[in-house]
Design an enzyme around this catalytic site. Sequence first.
Site, PDB file in Angstrom:
ATOM      1  N   LEU A  60       0.980  -1.088   0.033  1.00  0.00           N
ATOM      2  CA  LEU A  60      -0.049   0.080  -0.006  1.00  0.00           C
ATOM      3  C   LEU A  60       1.004   1.587   0.056  1.00  0.00           C
ATOM      4  O   LEU A  60       0.332   2.237  -0.103  1.00  0.00           O
ATOM      5  CB  LEU A  60      -0.867  -0.120   1.261  1.00  0.00           C
ATOM      6  CG  LEU A  60      -1.760  -1.428   1.422  1.00  0.00           C
ATOM      7  CD1 LEU A  60      -2.603  -1.175   2.558  1.00  0.00           C
ATOM      8  CD2 LEU A  60      -2.850  -1.294   0.182  1.00  0.00           C
ATOM      9  N   LYS A  61       2.303   1.158   0.131  1.00  0.00           N
ATOM     10  CA  LYS A  61       3.118   2.079   0.406  1.00  0.00           C
ATOM     11  C   LYS A  61       2.423   3.281   1.294  1.00  0.00           C
ATOM     12  O   LYS A  61       2.187   4.539   0.834  1.00  0.00           O
ATOM     13  CB  LYS A  61       3.597   2.752  -0.974  1.00  0.00           C
ATOM     14  CG  LYS A  61       4.428   1.660  -1.805  1.00  0.00           C
ATOM     15  CD  LYS A  61       5.077   2.352  -2.781  1.00  0.00           C
ATOM     16  CE  LYS A  61       5.807   1.259  -3.550  1.00  0.00           C
ATOM     17  NZ  LYS A  61       5.046   0.334  -4.338  1.00  0.00           N
ATOM     18  N   LEU A  62       1.892   2.862   2.435  1.00  0.00           N
ATOM     19  CA  LEU A  62       1.367   3.862   3.466  1.00  0.00           C
ATOM     20  C   LEU A  62       2.255   5.029   3.774  1.00  0.00           C
ATOM     21  O   LEU A  62       3.311   4.900   3.955  1.00  0.00           O
ATOM     22  CB  LEU A  62       1.087   2.999   4.691  1.00  0.00           C
ATOM     23  CG  LEU A  62      -0.065   2.116   4.632  1.00  0.00           C
ATOM     24  CD1 LEU A  62      -0.493   1.465   6.127  1.00  0.00           C
ATOM     25  CD2 LEU A  62      -1.490   2.610   4.030  1.00  0.00           C
ATOM     26  N   SER A 111      12.489   1.933  -7.537  1.00  0.00           N
ATOM     27  CA  SER A 111      13.183   1.699  -8.773  1.00  0.00           C
ATOM     28  C   SER A 111      13.138   2.492  -9.772  1.00  0.00           C
ATOM     29  O   SER A 111      13.705   2.087 -10.779  1.00  0.00           O
ATOM     30  CB  SER A 111      12.714  -0.230  -9.015  1.00  0.00           C
ATOM     31  OG  SER A 111      11.364   0.008  -9.242  1.00  0.00           O
TER      32      SER A 111
HETATM   33  P1  XMP Z   1       7.046  -5.009 -12.229  1.00  0.00           P
HETATM   34  O1  XMP Z   1       5.850  -5.377 -13.024  1.00  0.00           O
HETATM   35  O2  XMP Z   1       7.783  -3.975 -12.671  1.00  0.00           O
HETATM   36  O3  XMP Z   1       6.386  -4.887 -10.891  1.00  0.00           O
HETATM   37  O4  XMP Z   1       7.862  -6.398 -12.035  1.00  0.00           O
HETATM   38  C1  XMP Z   1       7.027  -4.554  -9.567  1.00  0.00           C
HETATM   39  C2  XMP Z   1       6.141  -4.136  -8.676  1.00  0.00           C
HETATM   40  O5  XMP Z   1       6.922  -3.612  -7.483  1.00  0.00           O
HETATM   41  C3  XMP Z   1       6.349  -2.414  -7.339  1.00  0.00           C
HETATM   42  N1  XMP Z   1       7.580  -1.534  -7.327  1.00  0.00           N
HETATM   43  C4  XMP Z   1       7.981  -1.069  -6.095  1.00  0.00           C
HETATM   44  N2  XMP Z   1       7.659  -1.049  -4.983  1.00  0.00           N
HETATM   45  N3  XMP Z   1       9.500   0.074  -4.348  1.00  0.00           N
HETATM   46  C5  XMP Z   1       8.555  -0.560  -3.874  1.00  0.00           C
HETATM   47  O6  XMP Z   1       7.991  -0.177  -2.674  1.00  0.00           O
HETATM   48  C6  XMP Z   1       9.901   0.194  -5.473  1.00  0.00           C
HETATM   49  O7  XMP Z   1      10.982   0.778  -5.889  1.00  0.00           O
HETATM   50  C7  XMP Z   1       9.100  -0.265  -6.588  1.00  0.00           C
HETATM   51  N4  XMP Z   1       9.570  -0.545  -7.824  1.00  0.00           N
HETATM   52  C8  XMP Z   1       8.273  -1.423  -8.188  1.00  0.00           C
HETATM   53  C9  XMP Z   1       5.369  -1.856  -8.091  1.00  0.00           C
HETATM   54  O8  XMP Z   1       4.312  -1.295  -7.618  1.00  0.00           O
HETATM   55  C10 XMP Z   1       4.914  -3.389  -8.535  1.00  0.00           C
HETATM   56  O9  XMP Z   1       3.816  -3.833  -7.713  1.00  0.00           O
END
Ligand code: XMP
Length: 211
Positions: A60-62, A111
Amino acid sequence: MKRLVLALDVYEKETALKVAGETARYLWAIKVNWPLILGSGLGVIGELKRETGLPIIADLKLADIPNTNRLIASRVFRAGADYIITHGFVGRDSVRAVMELGEVIMVTEMSHPGAREFLQPSTDGLIEMANELEPFGIVAPATRPERVSYIRRKLDKSIKILTPGVGAQGGSVHKVLRAGADYIIVGRSIYTSESPRESARRIYEEIGGSG
Ligand code: XMP
């Protein structure tokens, strides 16, 4: 040891349950995010858990004040989530409010390219906060393995590193494992592939060969 986390970013429950069922044997956990919760309702967490028997991470990235974080987290843990991903930049009190209710995975860096603007300059403080609060884990970017190495060196050994960004965002399994990641989060490369089972198996084996 299983180290692959499926990021199940689809709207429909039927698709989510199908992909989860096909890939479960290769996974450590399933991560659900807003798209699935908004598309299928909070009850999808319990259904995925019952169908697969796997831990569920609610991404949820609260990022709210402690009281609101608490109100949200209590419903999400009650729905069956085992971990909630919480932003650290809002401060210790907001993160603690979620930790009082269950396991937290804290975002230290992200990322996507925009993470360099505001989040990356704050990483040192966020690592310090994680070392003090001791959440289950932190999220670090598979797209920047050098940052994962940096974070691993500064982070207490007991805190796990989960890394999204492999596949669709360009990150490499081998590089990020060498950098010190404990778990690899993969979404699109699995759930949009012609055979999610085969894609998950391939990544699972890649992880096994590097671990
Ligand atoms: P994909 O489709 O790119 O999905 O393989 C990646 C999943 O991870 C989440 N996401 C992140 N979550 N920090 C996070 O907390 C990050 O840097 C980050 N990058 C991607 C994204 O929402 C998806 O669910």
